[in-house]
Write an enzyme that holds these catalytic residues in place. Sequence first.
Site, PDB file in Angstrom:
ATOM      1  N   ASN A 218     -16.947   4.392   1.831  1.00 24.18           N
ATOM      2  CA  ASN A 218     -16.381   3.328   2.848  1.00 24.18           C
ATOM      3  C   ASN A 218     -14.848   3.639   2.638  1.00 24.18           C
ATOM      4  OD1 ASN A 218     -18.660   1.665   3.748  1.00 24.18           O
ATOM      5  ND2 ASN A 218     -18.230   0.453   2.114  1.00 24.18           N
TER       6      ASN A 218
ATOM      7  N   LYS B  59     -23.329   5.479   0.793  1.00 24.37           N
ATOM      8  CA  LYS B  59     -21.902   4.917   1.964  1.00 24.37           C
ATOM      9  C   LYS B  59     -20.830   5.282   0.769  1.00 24.37           C
ATOM     10  CE  LYS B  59     -21.856   0.942   4.129  1.00 24.37           C
ATOM     11  NZ  LYS B  59     -21.202   1.390   5.540  1.00 24.37           N
TER      12      LYS B  59
ATOM     13  N   GLN C 186      15.630 -21.173   3.645  1.00 25.96           N
ATOM     14  CA  GLN C 186      15.481 -20.890   1.827  1.00 25.96           C
ATOM     15  C   GLN C 186      13.947 -20.283   1.865  1.00 25.96           C
ATOM     16  OE1 GLN C 186      16.240 -23.043  -1.531  1.00 25.96           O
ATOM     17  NE2 GLN C 186      13.925 -23.698  -1.617  1.00 25.96           N
TER      18      GLN C 186
ATOM     19  N   GLU D 226      -8.995   0.987   6.442  1.00 26.89           N
ATOM     20  CA  GLU D 226      -9.146  -0.668   6.762  1.00 26.89           C
ATOM     21  C   GLU D 226      -7.670  -1.335   6.129  1.00 26.89           C
ATOM     22  OE1 GLU D 226     -13.526  -1.236   6.344  1.00 26.89           O
ATOM     23  OE2 GLU D 226     -13.027  -0.039   5.133  1.00 26.89           O
TER      24      GLU D 226
ATOM     25  N   TYR E 244      25.078 -23.765   7.664  1.00 26.77           N
ATOM     26  CA  TYR E 244      23.812 -23.000   6.537  1.00 26.77           C
ATOM     27  C   TYR E 244      22.453 -24.348   6.784  1.00 26.77           C
ATOM     28  CZ  TYR E 244      20.684 -22.928   2.789  1.00 26.77           C
ATOM     29  OH  TYR E 244      19.620 -23.205   1.328  1.00 26.77           O
TER      30      TYR E 244
ATOM     31  N   LYS F 215      12.681 -15.982   3.111  1.00 24.73           N
ATOM     32  CA  LYS F 215      12.440 -15.098   1.556  1.00 24.73           C
ATOM     33  C   LYS F 215      11.416 -14.462   1.470  1.00 24.73           C
ATOM     34  CE  LYS F 215      16.719 -16.630  -0.690  1.00 24.73           C
ATOM     35  NZ  LYS F 215      16.934 -17.386   0.110  1.00 24.73           N
TER      36      LYS F 215
ATOM     37  N   SER G  18      13.222 -23.147  -5.409  1.00 24.64           N
ATOM     38  CA  SER G  18      13.118 -21.199  -4.729  1.00 24.64           C
ATOM     39  C   SER G  18      12.801 -20.451  -6.263  1.00 24.64           C
ATOM     40  CB  SER G  18      14.046 -20.799  -4.021  1.00 24.64           C
ATOM     41  OG  SER G  18      15.324 -21.983  -4.625  1.00 24.64           O
TER      42      SER G  18
ATOM     43  N   THR H 280      -8.380  10.304  24.940  1.00 23.78           N
ATOM     44  CA  THR H 280      -7.792   9.553  26.643  1.00 23.78           C
ATOM     45  C   THR H 280      -8.914   8.394  25.842  1.00 23.78           C
ATOM     46  OG1 THR H 280      -8.220   9.790  28.458  1.00 23.78           O
ATOM     47  CG2 THR H 280      -6.426  10.470  26.982  1.00 23.78           C
ATOM     48  N   HIS H 281      -8.671   7.038  26.117  1.00 27.45           N
ATOM     49  CA  HIS H 281      -9.736   5.733  26.545  1.00 27.45           C
ATOM     50  C   HIS H 281     -10.657   6.567  25.266  1.00 27.45           C
ATOM     51  CE1 HIS H 281      -8.332   5.046  30.385  1.00 27.45           C
ATOM     52  NE2 HIS H 281      -7.872   6.392  30.440  1.00 27.45           N
TER      53      HIS H 281
ATOM     54  N   SER I 162     -20.726   0.978  -1.972  1.00 27.63           N
ATOM     55  CA  SER I 162     -20.961  -0.567  -1.510  1.00 27.63           C
ATOM     56  C   SER I 162     -21.876  -0.824  -2.746  1.00 27.63           C
ATOM     57  CB  SER I 162     -22.230  -0.109  -0.476  1.00 27.63           C
ATOM     58  OG  SER I 162     -23.325  -0.937  -0.111  1.00 27.63           O
TER      59      SER I 162
ATOM     60  N   ASN J  77      26.196 -20.421  -0.164  1.00 27.57           N
ATOM     61  CA  ASN J  77      25.804 -20.607   1.225  1.00 27.57           C
ATOM     62  C   ASN J  77      25.926 -18.308   0.856  1.00 27.57           C
ATOM     63  OD1 ASN J  77      24.625 -22.609   1.391  1.00 27.57           O
ATOM     64  ND2 ASN J  77      25.885 -23.028   2.719  1.00 27.57           N
TER      65      ASN J  77
END
Length: 466
Positions: free
Chosen positions: A293, A291, A330, A298, A325, A333, A31, A163-164, A285, A118
């Site tokens: 963006n 553009k 392991q 996003e 354990y 992480k 690890s 709303t909506h 773009s 451990n």
Amino acid sequence: MTDASTQDSNQMWGGRFSSGVDAIMEAINASIDFDKRLAAQDIEGSRAHAAMLAAQGIISDSDATAIREGLLTVLSEIEGGNFPFSKALEDIHMNVESRLGAFVGEPAGRLHTARSRNDQVATDFRLWVRGQCDAAVRGIEALQKALLTQAEAGADWVMPGFTHLQTAQPVTWGHHMMAYVEMLARDAGRFRDARTRMNESPLGAAALAGTSFPIDRFATAAALGFDRPMANSLDAVSDRDFALEFLSAASICAMHLSRLAEELVIWSSAQFRFVTLSDAFSTGSSIMPQKKNPDAAELIRGKIGRVLGAMIGLFTVMKGLPLAYSKDMQEDKEQVFDAADTLALSLAAMTGMVADMVANRAVLETAASAGFSTATDLADWLVREPGLPFREAHHVTGMLVAAAEARGVDLPELTLEEMRAVHSGIDARVFDVLGVYNSVASRTSYGGTAPDRVRAQIARWKEILE
Ligand code: ARG
């Protein structure tokens, strides 16, 4: 990576083995490539452990001094980027201990008295996650401050509330910004709560059962800033609920960021133009020259996937494990590391974007009155003044909306005659409630959108965050 030979048995635990492990075994077992991120916590824990062993007369003071100083040498080597990490030594714990031996010789072999990897890894990981809770709170507070600045600038600017995603009622820009300040405050609270609960020390639980050495777990707990030692050694080495709490808090926070990001994506579109994002947080773009963006927004919207995935991943790892354990753990992480990094980056990017963005006040104002946004104000007025029951007021208002829609105008543009044709109880005072500024100013209930209410909340938050 300088790999020790896989022919000889492991120098740290190979006493009963006649040969080394297969290369594939080493690949699945090691690890170190990722748990090297726990180096500072591992060394901090070992230094506290060594000091306690000496204080309890379990090792000599001179050995403890050699160990503690040697560990600082190891740390500076790691921080300097010239530590010879070895896959054959599996993980950060054995890499550090082995390197300590190279520096200080025999005393290094006494460090692992009365502990196990451990309790060691459980301690290191708690310390690391605890630090990330603090970092998350700091990141959240920075974003709250950026939102607060936006809210203060536009405490009384009007915009459509949805709303909506359909126009509902006018709200103030400040109110909308402050909604996120509140959400983020709960996020910070979740990290603080998790931190409080996780702040107990597993160190000294040893492999699983505790130890026969006369250790002082309260001393190591205090030295590492923990409130107390964990009370059950089996629990101490086998639970990762603290990491799950961190990931849960991170997932909820990332979800909030994703919603704000989504709003910024919508608001910055040519169709909305509610906000202009800065060039610093936008991209162009390669084919469409016009553009700009909202990539940062996003990406923040998308990154919830990684954080939530980490949470689900760790739940899945943990769900069937018997005490105490198991090596499955392991796998706890990498995803936590990734989630913590992702959240920190998302918070920083959102803070930059919010600080830089410019709200287009005139566009917000025009949009605020579109879509019959003051229809509820009209219905409320019909209840208050002519005294209609709310259901009837609702119906009458609906007919007025239909009349306005048929004429292609907004509610305030209907004439009094047109309104009285629908209900004779209407008089000229109705126009007072139809404007969007009147509408927001009237919503003075606690938590409401009225600028005075919003300013009071801004003042409260400024005090808290200063
Ligand atoms: N690298 C291990 C982990 O991350 C450390 C604990 C190993 N313990 C053991 N008994 N093999 O979980």
